[in-house]
Scaffold this active site. Sequence first.
Site, mmCIF file in Angstrom:
data_model
loop_
_atom_site.group_PDB
_atom_site.id
_atom_site.type_symbol
_atom_site.label_atom_id
_atom_site.label_comp_id
_atom_site.label_asym_id
_atom_site.label_seq_id
_atom_site.Cartn_x
_atom_site.Cartn_y
_atom_site.Cartn_z
ATOM 1 C CD GLU A 1 -2.858 1.203 0.243
ATOM 2 O OE1 GLU A 1 -2.703 1.946 -1.090
ATOM 3 O OE2 GLU A 1 -4.031 0.593 0.206
ATOM 4 C CG ASP B 1 -0.930 4.915 -1.101
ATOM 5 O OD1 ASP B 1 -1.271 4.311 -2.107
ATOM 6 O OD2 ASP B 1 -1.338 4.663 0.066
ATOM 7 C CB SER C 1 -4.878 1.268 -3.227
ATOM 8 O OG SER C 1 -5.652 0.842 -1.954
#
Length: 652
Positions: free
Chosen positions: A322, A326, A569
């Site tokens: 994640e 990002d 995401s």
Amino acid sequence: MHFSLLTLSALVATSLTLPSVNHVLHEKRDKLPPGWQYHEKLDRSKVLPMKIALTQSNLDKADEFLMDVSSPTSSNYGKHWNHEDIANKFAPSAETVETVKSWLTSSGIAAERISRSQSLGWLKFDATVAEAENLLKTEYHLYKHTTGKPHVSCSEYRIPEHVTPHVDFITPTVHFDAKIPQGVAKPVEKRAPTSTAAVGHPVQTKAALGIGAPTSGSLPKKGATLSRQTVLDKLRDELKNCNQFITPNCLRALYRFPPGFTANPENSYGIVEYTPQAYLQKDLDMFFANFSKNQVQRTPTLDSINGGVVQTTRQGFRFNGESDLDLEYGMTLVNPQKTTLYQVGDEVQGASFNDFLDALDGSYCAGDDPYQDASYPNAAGGFPGPKNCGGFAATKVISTSYGYNEADLTAVYERRQCMEYMKLGLAGTSFLFSSGDSGVAGNGGRCIDPETREYNNGSSGIFNPGFPSGCPYITSIGATQIVPNASVTAPEKACETVIFSGGGFSNVFPLPSYQASAVKSWFTNFPPPYGADRFNNSQTTRGFPDISANGANYVVAVTGQFALVYGTSASSPVVGAIFTLINEARLYAGKSTLGFVNPFLYANQRAFNDITLGSNPGCGTRGFQAVPGWDPATGLGTPNFPKLLDAALDLP
């Protein structure tokens, strides 16, 4: 003696003419939480630290205030409020403070014993058990947990009827807010059971703190691992391979936005991560070496909240996927603008969205839920405290690639958090959240059994909308993909590779005015083949997502290898980067940043690439179809940067 009798008679007559005070039930707990048992009646001479949460003022006007600075047609567009003005506007009214103080003093609590919190939302005083019992018409008892932890509580309490509108709740009373490491079931809150979500699903203790756990259903999904040679080969003809391998340049081509080239000090981009999710610097450098060479060894600006740590002891996709995704894309797309990393929570408790909001707004801290939010110090160790209440600045755009099911939490909890996003939007921050990866189902593909209201395996049942996507004061970002074998310039479709774009309708939040026309048009022109037994089809609740961006086949460096990654995401930080570039242009033109962006988006639907292919299946259905205009699969569509920029620069 004759004089004394007359005096007594007069006093009696006077007392008979005084208005009677009608005490009404304010809160009640029906049963003890698991693990607790009655121990003994509390000594009436003991002293209790009493706290009264006062009701906020002007909440009924909150939407009006926000629209005044966010609607493109408003003469006050972009004139965001400062935090002091916001705090004062929503602080309890003078009438509320005076009413509650008068009740206390008339009940024997001297005025000099009463203090008001710095956040203005609480009155505090010490009282003996005898005083508290008389004040609240209750009895206090001592309870003990199976761990031996004691706790003071009552089963119910009453306050004067005329005081009720001015008091949210009082502690210590029915709430079992003693911190037990294993957690206990949440009791009843004001006038309604809060152990149940709006759809009737039972809420689990500490559900909010699991958002960063490696098992969280909101994390991105991993596809094939790629060799470095494969990546190098594909880079030679990068834009021809975007249907299989998404890179920063593919995104720039899809949405027609340029690389960043300026870094206005008034601009800022923030990305939120929840421990134990963390990036690895070697992964950032590996990605930058291939896609943004001048950023090698560049790190985000770290804001560590409640012991937030970029941990490296636990590695792998479940811990690094994640954050790597990002930051690799977020930092690359806004470069040279700096990116702030809000790392929230220690490695023992983790953190909730409320814990992050507390750090941005100290006045929000006092109302946290001890059964969902972190507390410090914690018996299990970790961050020693005190909890970060205020002290951290909000960036102009904040992207969060995490999310809950709306049924994970209570409506009371969600409404309070949603109002905080409203306040921060009033201050000029754009909040973006990914809409989920399971279509009309919730995280992990779970739906809600219509009989038991428990989560099921997702093969049938009631649609399971996400939170905070259902909050009307954030921007919910869905996912698209390039059609297989199509070029990067061809229209995209709703993502149907590995993940499905989260979308649907809230069971908690009403339909906002800025979205009303789009939602009603969808219901009129494209009525879905499902009834109220599947989703909230009342046409009166918030729909999501608002807009979308590509969410499939992202090339990401994770734990020393390139891999393909999928999820909303990915979509949220990309849109956040685009809004940051638009803010950069507005600041260069001497204008304000966008702030709460939704009214602007819905007023400029032509600035989006309409998505009319694909759907978001779930719960044994095809979900909702992508159709012309807004739809609950892809929202308004994907950004067309030149059109969006022109529309933004036309605003005052």
